[in-house]
Design a protein around this motif. Structure first.
Motif, PDB file in Angstrom:
ATOM      1  N   GLY A 177       0.742  -1.205  -0.025  1.00 35.98           N
ATOM      2  CA  GLY A 177      -0.080   0.153  -0.057  1.00 35.98           C
ATOM      3  C   GLY A 177       0.960   1.166  -0.095  1.00 35.98           C
ATOM      4  N   TYR A 178       0.146   2.337  -0.561  1.00 32.98           N
ATOM      5  CA  TYR A 178       1.084   3.602  -0.382  1.00 32.98           C
ATOM      6  C   TYR A 178       1.533   4.098   1.031  1.00 32.98           C
ATOM      7  CZ  TYR A 178       1.540   8.583  -0.796  1.00 32.98           C
ATOM      8  OH  TYR A 178       1.961  10.026  -0.448  1.00 32.98           O
ATOM      9  N   THR A 179       2.423   4.747   1.141  1.00 32.22           N
ATOM     10  CA  THR A 179       2.816   5.222   2.210  1.00 32.22           C
ATOM     11  C   THR A 179       3.514   6.750   2.123  1.00 32.22           C
ATOM     12  OG1 THR A 179       5.132   4.422   2.768  1.00 32.22           O
ATOM     13  CG2 THR A 179       3.053   3.125   3.567  1.00 32.22           C
ATOM     14  N   ALA A 180       3.714   7.465   3.052  1.00 33.02           N
ATOM     15  CA  ALA A 180       4.433   8.819   2.775  1.00 33.02           C
ATOM     16  C   ALA A 180       5.803   8.561   2.425  1.00 33.02           C
ATOM     17  CB  ALA A 180       4.369   9.670   4.198  1.00 33.02           C
ATOM     18  N   GLY A 181       6.404   7.345   2.763  1.00 37.68           N
ATOM     19  CA  GLY A 181       7.644   6.883   2.478  1.00 37.68           C
ATOM     20  C   GLY A 181       8.071   6.332   1.259  1.00 37.68           C
ATOM     21  N   THR A 182       7.072   6.026   0.456  1.00 38.96           N
ATOM     22  CA  THR A 182       6.957   5.531  -0.800  1.00 38.96           C
ATOM     23  C   THR A 182       6.368   6.615  -1.844  1.00 38.96           C
ATOM     24  OG1 THR A 182       4.761   4.393  -0.791  1.00 38.96           O
ATOM     25  CG2 THR A 182       6.855   3.144  -0.226  1.00 38.96           C
ATOM     26  N   PHE A 186       6.324   6.430  -6.192  1.00 39.37           N
ATOM     27  CA  PHE A 186       5.332   6.459  -6.973  1.00 39.37           C
ATOM     28  C   PHE A 186       5.467   7.462  -8.104  1.00 39.37           C
ATOM     29  CE2 PHE A 186       3.244   3.861  -4.094  1.00 39.37           C
ATOM     30  CZ  PHE A 186       1.835   3.672  -4.406  1.00 39.37           C
ATOM     31  N   ARG A 187       5.987   8.707  -7.736  1.00 39.41           N
ATOM     32  CA  ARG A 187       6.332   9.804  -8.851  1.00 39.41           C
ATOM     33  C   ARG A 187       7.554   9.280  -9.784  1.00 39.41           C
ATOM     34  NH1 ARG A 187       9.320  14.640  -9.649  1.00 39.41           N
ATOM     35  NH2 ARG A 187      10.615  14.086  -7.857  1.00 39.41           N
ATOM     36  N   ALA A 188       8.481   8.740  -9.308  1.00 38.80           N
ATOM     37  CA  ALA A 188       9.834   8.244 -10.079  1.00 38.80           C
ATOM     38  C   ALA A 188       9.068   7.089 -11.144  1.00 38.80           C
ATOM     39  CB  ALA A 188      10.555   7.687  -9.207  1.00 38.80           C
ATOM     40  N   TRP A 207       3.289  17.065  -8.724  1.00 43.71           N
ATOM     41  CA  TRP A 207       2.856  15.928  -8.305  1.00 43.71           C
ATOM     42  C   TRP A 207       1.990  15.921  -6.847  1.00 43.71           C
ATOM     43  CZ3 TRP A 207       2.715  10.828  -9.318  1.00 43.71           C
ATOM     44  CH2 TRP A 207       2.411   9.882  -8.514  1.00 43.71           C
ATOM     45  N   LYS A 208       2.227  16.888  -6.263  1.00 43.43           N
ATOM     46  CA  LYS A 208       1.141  17.329  -5.035  1.00 43.43           C
ATOM     47  C   LYS A 208       0.080  17.832  -5.470  1.00 43.43           C
ATOM     48  CE  LYS A 208       5.463  17.675  -1.658  1.00 43.43           C
ATOM     49  NZ  LYS A 208       6.045  18.611  -1.039  1.00 43.43           N
ATOM     50  N   VAL A 209      -0.052  18.609  -6.337  1.00 44.19           N
ATOM     51  CA  VAL A 209      -1.105  19.224  -6.875  1.00 44.19           C
ATOM     52  C   VAL A 209      -2.036  18.374  -7.575  1.00 44.19           C
ATOM     53  CG1 VAL A 209      -1.978  21.042  -8.355  1.00 44.19           C
ATOM     54  CG2 VAL A 209      -0.111  21.838  -6.833  1.00 44.19           C
ATOM     55  N   TRP A 210      -1.393  17.569  -8.407  1.00 45.53           N
ATOM     56  CA  TRP A 210      -2.232  16.695  -9.544  1.00 45.53           C
ATOM     57  C   TRP A 210      -2.486  15.360  -8.926  1.00 45.53           C
ATOM     58  CZ3 TRP A 210      -0.524  12.320 -12.349  1.00 45.53           C
ATOM     59  CH2 TRP A 210      -1.461  11.933 -13.499  1.00 45.53           C
ATOM     60  N   LEU A 220      -6.420   3.219  -1.724  1.00 45.46           N
ATOM     61  CA  LEU A 220      -6.703   2.598  -2.509  1.00 45.46           C
ATOM     62  C   LEU A 220      -5.588   2.767  -3.693  1.00 45.46           C
ATOM     63  CD1 LEU A 220     -10.417   3.210  -3.402  1.00 45.46           C
ATOM     64  CD2 LEU A 220      -9.389   1.057  -2.831  1.00 45.46           C
ATOM     65  N   SER A 221      -4.164   2.939  -2.979  1.00 42.30           N
ATOM     66  CA  SER A 221      -3.098   3.342  -4.112  1.00 42.30           C
ATOM     67  C   SER A 221      -2.191   2.312  -3.762  1.00 42.30           C
ATOM     68  CB  SER A 221      -2.834   4.582  -3.946  1.00 42.30           C
ATOM     69  OG  SER A 221      -3.616   5.797  -4.087  1.00 42.30           O
ATOM     70  N   PHE A 222      -1.567   1.399  -4.794  1.00 40.51           N
ATOM     71  CA  PHE A 222      -0.729   0.417  -4.499  1.00 40.51           C
ATOM     72  C   PHE A 222       0.625   0.553  -5.466  1.00 40.51           C
ATOM     73  CE2 PHE A 222      -5.096  -0.809  -3.644  1.00 40.51           C
ATOM     74  CZ  PHE A 222      -5.148  -1.070  -2.280  1.00 40.51           C
ATOM     75  N   LEU A 223       1.618  -0.359  -4.875  1.00 38.26           N
ATOM     76  CA  LEU A 223       2.912  -0.387  -5.485  1.00 38.26           C
ATOM     77  C   LEU A 223       3.207  -1.926  -5.770  1.00 38.26           C
ATOM     78  CD1 LEU A 223       6.120   1.391  -4.740  1.00 38.26           C
ATOM     79  CD2 LEU A 223       5.867  -0.962  -4.667  1.00 38.26           C
TER      80      LEU A 223
END
Length: 323
Positions: A177-182, A186-188, A207-210, A220-223
């Protein structure tokens, strides 16, 4: 009545215009069905973007406190060879065919040139606009400005429930799952996948805006991670608009980002992320999922979504002009 004969106020937008902008956008969407519903907070967040110079890149027309139309131009902080500037705008349905759209379009093109000269003067400038194919007035306005249709995009939806496919996680990969650390991973991954097909890069500010904004849904965001190397192989990031839920009664999980690193293509990464996210959205009470993809039926992305059970709802046209 023409634009010259009306007692209207023309000025750049301000963050304090969030409520007026949301009211305008919602009136337009009720007629054109192009972007969903907004809250005042949603609109203010977009206006407060650190990569938007409101004084230089926006223009709105007001009749008293009512916003009748707007023009907003977004430049790319990072660009190579070609600087693609996004020009957006629209007019309230009750005030169309009065010359407002033409004046706003002229502003958009002029602002694009000014922003280009200020940030990337040595590159080629391409101004892009996107709108619903079914809105004849917008299409006519783009053509009159010399813009050419270059590609089409599909807005696709998925009903969730029993229609969710069962795509396994590829061997050697695991879902996280998404975390602030990952977040930076995600952006990369998104940027590397975009670069592989000639797409633009997103800075951390963009990235922060969009993507990671007030409508972002981290749950609901995954890696997908390569267990052996630790590399992030693919990502899927979801946003959902509360204003849209209130207007339609349906919670929609919109796939804002779905990207696979080039080295992991053809291994079922996208299919596994889509299946996992659709199932999670259903478990969390969402009524549907949606995504926008290129309309070319031969494109790999379209085939992946169609196989997963997504169905096309409408088509948008991308118009461009080189200045």
């Amino acid at each position: 009545m023409t634009v010259e004969s009306q007692n209207l106020v023309w000025r750049p937008m301000a963050v304090s215009d969030g409520a007026a902008m949301a009211d305008l956008l919602n009136a337009i969407d009720a007629e054109d069905h192009v972007w969903g519903q907004y809250t005042a907070e949603d609109a203010a967040e977009e206006l407060d973007s650190p990569v938007v110079d409101l004084a230089m890149s926006t223009l709105a027309v007001f009749d008293g406190a009512t916003m009748l139309g707007f023009s907003a131009v977004h430049y790319r902080p990072t660009a190579e060879i070609v600087h693609r500037v996004q020009a957006a705008g629209a007019v309230r349905p009750t005030h169309r065919r009065q010359g407002l759209g033409t004046k706003l379009m002229q502003h958009g093109l002029a602002a694009a040139e000014a922003l280009h000269a200020a940030h990337h003067p040595t590159l080629r400038l391409v101004v892009e606009s996107v709108y619903g194919e079914h809105v004849e007035g917008a299409v006519a306005l783009y053509r009159a400005a010399g813009m050419t249709a270059t590609k089409w995009g599909r807005h696709m939806r998925h009903p969730l429930g029993t229609a969710v496919p069962d795509a396994p996680v590829p061997d050697g990969l695991r879902i996280e799952g998404y975390t602030a650390g990952t977040d930076e991973e995600f952006r990369a991954v998104r940027n590397e996948a975009a670069q592989d097909v000639g797409g633009s890069q997103l800075s951390a500010e963009e990235w922060k805006v969009w993507a990671v904004n007030a409508n972002f849904r981290p749950e609901l965001s995954f890696l997908l991670r390569d267990v052996r190397t630790g590399t992030a192989a693919g990502v899927l990031l979801v946003v959902s608009w509360e204003a849209d839920t209130a207007a339609t009664g349906i919670r929609d999980a919109y796939f804002r980002v779905i990207a696979t690193r080039p080295a992991y293509q053809e291994r079922g990464v996208a299919e596994a992320l889509i299946s996992h996210t659709l199932r999670a959205a259903g478990d969390q009470g969402y009524g549907r999922a949606s995504v926008r993809v290129d309309a070319d039926s031969s494109s790999r992305d379209f085939g992946v979504y169609e196989k997963a059970g997504f169905v096309t709802q409408d088509t948008q046209v991308h118009y461009c002009i080189e200045r």
